[in-house]
Design an enzyme around this catalytic site. Structure first.
Site, mmCIF file in Angstrom:
data_model
loop_
_atom_site.group_PDB
_atom_site.id
_atom_site.type_symbol
_atom_site.label_atom_id
_atom_site.label_comp_id
_atom_site.label_asym_id
_atom_site.label_seq_id
_atom_site.Cartn_x
_atom_site.Cartn_y
_atom_site.Cartn_z
ATOM 1 N N ASN A 160 1.078 -1.191 -0.064
ATOM 2 C CA ASN A 160 0.057 0.064 0.030
ATOM 3 C C ASN A 160 0.998 1.051 -0.040
ATOM 4 O O ASN A 160 2.062 1.148 -0.013
ATOM 5 C CB ASN A 160 -0.974 0.041 1.168
ATOM 6 N N LYS A 181 9.048 -16.952 -10.765
ATOM 7 C CA LYS A 181 8.307 -16.018 -11.263
ATOM 8 C C LYS A 181 6.976 -16.458 -12.014
ATOM 9 O O LYS A 181 7.128 -17.297 -12.934
ATOM 10 C CB LYS A 181 9.109 -15.026 -12.136
ATOM 11 N N PRO A 228 -2.284 -12.042 10.447
ATOM 12 C CA PRO A 228 -2.690 -11.682 12.031
ATOM 13 C C PRO A 228 -2.842 -10.207 12.105
ATOM 14 O O PRO A 228 -2.209 -9.393 11.299
ATOM 15 C CB PRO A 228 -1.464 -12.042 12.522
ATOM 16 N N PHE A 244 -3.853 3.453 15.435
ATOM 17 C CA PHE A 244 -4.156 4.574 14.184
ATOM 18 C C PHE A 244 -5.508 4.058 13.610
ATOM 19 O O PHE A 244 -5.415 2.708 13.598
ATOM 20 C CB PHE A 244 -2.969 4.798 13.450
#
Ligand code: CTP
Length: 398
Positions: free
Chosen positions: A210, A289, A305, A323
């Protein structure tokens, strides 16, 4: 009462309208027992006279590198060594830029380079100049070098604008300086922080991840060290330098992050989960790959987890701080996460505005209620967050 007994403060004044507040600031410093010497840039003398500063500090003001009289009284290297603290107030955008470059083209930049004393900076400028990415990068570079950034405050500006950029008031600056000479509010505490993204491998060359930059976690780690804490930062892959004094453990996947966190929380007082942990990982990681074959391919993902929940559930008695990065219903969703993950404190923010930004705006959520923390650069925000964390630790121990 404020005490700066026998502290030697070198006050560096640069050319901003807030320079006039240095008269009051010097008065407060001397009243608190400090000895003050003043160095000014040429531009600063347009806003307050050296004579005023000489009268208030009781010492000759340093204006020039090549001023033989001032040098004879106390040479600039001697002055840099003399100081227990260097405070640049007000610090203009230009001076901050020159300082961040390590320039030494006038008396003040030279003193900053030559001193081994802590350096504090009180920025003062127009709100747009403060918000500019160039200024923010320069301030971040100074914070990275452990300079203390005091302010700026929000409010009405000399130019008529309203926003962040006002220099802190003299009493706030004097208090902040005094705070540097007292043991930090997190002295003796150990804090484990997770930060950055995780990477979940698909094959040897691909992964799921991300946009987390890690900036908030790194700012928290740096500021926690400044506040006296021992800090372990378990970091996903980011492009940031390790803040001074921080023990950094590099990990890639959520599983590795969990393991590193578990190994380090045993004797810790606080756990702060800032990492943007990938919630899922590919069920199988291909050894070679993956070659393209069909027009479509499916990737089967399994749950990772939940690191912060596992640490909270381990019954370690840590103060748990999380957060919540949300794209909608920020506070409502944040409160749900606080309860679900069994946390003591949670900072909820709008996700898309925050990734890779130097600024952040959050709502602090705990059992006691909610508190909006207005937009600030991540280092200043980190300081506010740590104040809340220190207060929670204190109430726990009483
Ligand atoms: N967190 C964690 N481990 C995970 C996921 C999240 O430790 N696998 C922590 C984060 O570091 C943060 C808090 O949990 O402190 C909330 O993270 P967030 O991504 O906002 O929430 P999620 O639990 O992933 O929930 P969702 O993605 O459904 O919003």
């Amino acid at each position: 009462m404020l005490s700066l007994t026998n502290k030697r403060i070198l006050l560096g004044i640069t050319g901003g309208i807030a320079a006039y507040k240095c008269a009051e600031l010097t008065r407060l410093f001397t009243k608190a027992g400090a000895e003050v010497r003043v160095a000014m840039t040429r531009a600063a003398t347009e806003f307050i006279t050296p004579l005023t500063m000489q009268a208030l500090s009781g010492n000759r003001v340093h204006l020039d590198l090549l001023d033989s009289e001032a040098e004879a009284a106390m040479g600039h290297i001697e002055l840099a060594r003399w100081a227990d603290l260097v405070l640049i107030a007000p610090a203009t955008a230009d001076f901050i830029a020159r300082m961040s470059q390590g320039q030494a083209d006038d008396i003040l930049t030279t003193l900053v380079l030559a001193t081994a004393a802590p350096i504090a900076v009180a920025p003062a400028m127009n709100q747009a100049m403060w918000g500019d990415s160039g200024t923010q990068a320069n301030v971040a570079a100074l914070a990275q070098r452990n300079y203390h950034i005091f302010g700026p405050a929000e409010g009405e500006q000399a130019c008529g604008d309203v926003g962040l950029g006002r220099m802190l008031e003299p009493d706030e600056l004097a208090n902040a300086c005094a705070g540097l000479f007292t043991p930090g509010q997190l002295a003796g505490r150990k804090i484990v922080i997770t930060g950055g993204p995780t990477r979940e491998a698909i094959d040897p060359v691909r992964f799921i991840s991300n946009h987390s930059s890690g900036k908030m976690a790194y700012a928290l780690a740096a500021e926690a060290v400044q506040a006296g804490a021992q800090v372990v930062l378990v970091s996903g892959p980011v492009h940031l330098d390790t803040p001074e004094g921080v023990t950094r453990l590099d990990v890639e996947s959520a599983a590795e992050m969990l393991q590193a966190a578990q190994h380090n929380v045993g004797d810790a007082d606080v756990f702060i989960g800032v990492a943007a942990v990938a919630d899922y990982r590919p069920e199988l990681v291909a050894k070679e790959k993956i070659k393209k074959q069909a027009d479509e391919m499916q990737l089967r993902l399994v749950r990772n987890p939940d690191i912060i929940s596992e640490i909270a559930a381990s019954g370690s008695g840590l103060l748990m701080v999380g957060f919540a990065a949300e794209t909608e219903n920020v506070v409502h969703n944040g409160r749900e996460k606080l309860a679900k993950k069994n946390l003591d404190l949670l900072f909820a923010n709008e996700a898309t505005a925050t990734f890779n930004s130097d600024h952040i705006e959050v709502t602090a959520i705990s059992a006691e209620g909610e508190q909006a923390l207005p937009a600030a650069n991540k280092h200043l925000m980190a300081r506010k967050m740590l104040e809340l964390i220190a207060a929670k630790l204190k109430t726990r121990n009483t």
